[in-house]
Write an enzyme that holds these catalytic residues in place. Structure first.
Site, short mmCIF file in Angstrom:
data_model
loop_
_atom_site.label_atom_id
_atom_site.label_comp_id
_atom_site.label_asym_id
_atom_site.label_seq_id
_atom_site.Cartn_x
_atom_site.Cartn_y
_atom_site.Cartn_z
N LYS A 51 44.81 61.50 52.84
CA LYS A 51 43.41 62.34 53.15
C LYS A 51 42.82 61.64 54.52
O LYS A 51 42.28 62.72 55.13
CB LYS A 51 42.63 62.11 51.72
CG LYS A 51 43.18 62.80 50.73
CD LYS A 51 42.51 62.33 49.52
CE LYS A 51 43.30 62.91 48.21
NZ LYS A 51 42.68 62.50 46.98
N GLN A 95 39.02 58.50 43.53
CA GLN A 95 40.59 58.50 43.34
C GLN A 95 41.08 58.32 41.97
O GLN A 95 40.87 57.12 41.62
CB GLN A 95 41.12 57.67 44.67
CG GLN A 95 42.74 58.17 44.66
CD GLN A 95 43.03 59.46 45.00
OE1 GLN A 95 42.48 60.00 45.99
NE2 GLN A 95 44.04 60.09 44.49
N ASP A 118 36.03 67.27 44.67
CA ASP A 118 37.28 67.64 43.67
C ASP A 118 37.00 68.66 42.58
O ASP A 118 37.95 69.12 42.09
CB ASP A 118 37.57 66.25 43.05
CG ASP A 118 38.60 65.30 43.96
OD1 ASP A 118 39.25 66.15 44.87
OD2 ASP A 118 38.82 64.22 43.66
#
Ligand code: NAD
Length: 288
Positions: A51, A95, A118
């Protein structure tokens, strides 16, 4: 026929890079993605590095906040709260997975939904489920883009989604069964008794399980479209790394019957990061 996710992602990045230039001019700084990474999970480290690499390539400022495995809930909450208050922090990602002693739901809910790129806060899941999405979870978003680019219409189709996770299965169901896609959607999961009974009549099957060979050619009809989301490591002594990456479907038998199929790697994967970057742009645009 194979669906080339890499090629589709290249097209997506063209638009995203243009958008980043426009946003950067308007807000007088690049959009930022802030990733909180806890512990040393090797897969997470790889995903986060991918990412960050992509951010750098396309003009997003990636900011990694890496903390040890034993960090406490309060300390993570205060990192999130600082990022929430920081006007220069556009997107925030926690994460996953995180260590067991931390409460994932409480931490996710503490992220400002306007920065939740997200799409995992209850507010953003709710918006998606009523057909008014703010941030679509990147993998589901990527699959929708693949269907669009391949001109695959969902309307009236029988679609089976295998897997019901918050990041893939559930958002897929919300998107496909909504009024813009109009598919008839069946959700299968680990407690489904006879998977084949559902998959054999499906026009499109989306598989997000995390186990190899969940679906094989005997379980699908001719002409089916298969989107394989799974990423599984299997031992392969012939490979210098000692393993290969495979999806959730038994590729050889399925590809003989499918009209279209996403390969692993090179199918859904490349689109996931692209759509995350698109979400970061959307978050940054809220500052304009
Ligand atoms: P998850 O573990 O959260 O969910 C798996 C789902 O599969 C569950 O809902 C479970 O009920 C279902 N399941 C388990 N065994 C089953 C079986 N035998 N038959 C039917 N259903 C079964 O997983 P996830 O986070 O949704 O990820 C799924 C897979 O997709 C993983 O391999 C993951 O690495 C991969 N993934 C890939 C991308 C990408 O960008 N390509 C992104 C996210 C996840």
């Amino acid at each position: 026929m194979l669906i080339d996710g890499k090629e589709i992602s290249k097209l997506a990045y063209k638009d995203i890079v243009n958008e980043i230039k426009i946003i950067t001019k308007k807000i007088k700084r690049p959009p930022t993605l802030n990733i909180i990474l806890i512990g040393e999970n090797p897969s997470s480290l790889t995903y986060v590095n991918n990412k960050l690499k992509k951010c750098e390539e396309i003009g997003i400022k990636g900011n990694l906040i890496k903390k040890p495995n034993n960090i406490g809930q309060k300390d993570v909450l205060s990192i999130i709260s600082e990022l929430n208050a920081d006007k220069r922090a556009d997107g925030i990602i926690l994460q996953l997975p995180i260590p067991n002693h931390l409460n994932e739901r409480i931490l996710i809910e503490s992220i400002n939904p306007l920065k939740d790129v997200d799409g995992l806060t209850a507010t953003n899941i709710g918006l998606l489920s009523i057909g008014n999405p703010r941030f679509i979870p990147a993998t589901a978003y990527g699959i929708m883009e693949i269907l669009k680019k391949e001109k695959i219409s969902s309307e009236g189709k029988n679609i089976v989604v295998i897997g019901r996770s918050n990041i893939v299965g559930k958002p897929m169901v919300a998107l496909l069964s909504g009024k813009s896609e109009n598919a008839t959607v069946t959700v299968c999961h680990s407690k489904t008794i006879n998977l084949e009974q559902h998959t054999v009549n499906a026009d499109i099957i989306i598989v997000a399980v995390g186990k190899p060979n969940v679906l094989d050619g005997s379980m699908v009809k001719k002409g089916v479209i298969v989107i394989d989301v799974g990423i599984n490591r299997i031992e392969n002594k012939e490979n210098s790394k000692g393993f290969s990456i495979v999806g959730d479907v038994e590729f050889n038998s399925i590809s003989k019957k499918a009209s279209l199929i996403t390969p692993v790697p090179g199918g859904v994967g490349p689109m996931t990061i692209a759509m995350l970057m698109k979400n970061v742009c959307e978050a940054a645009k809220l500052n304009i």
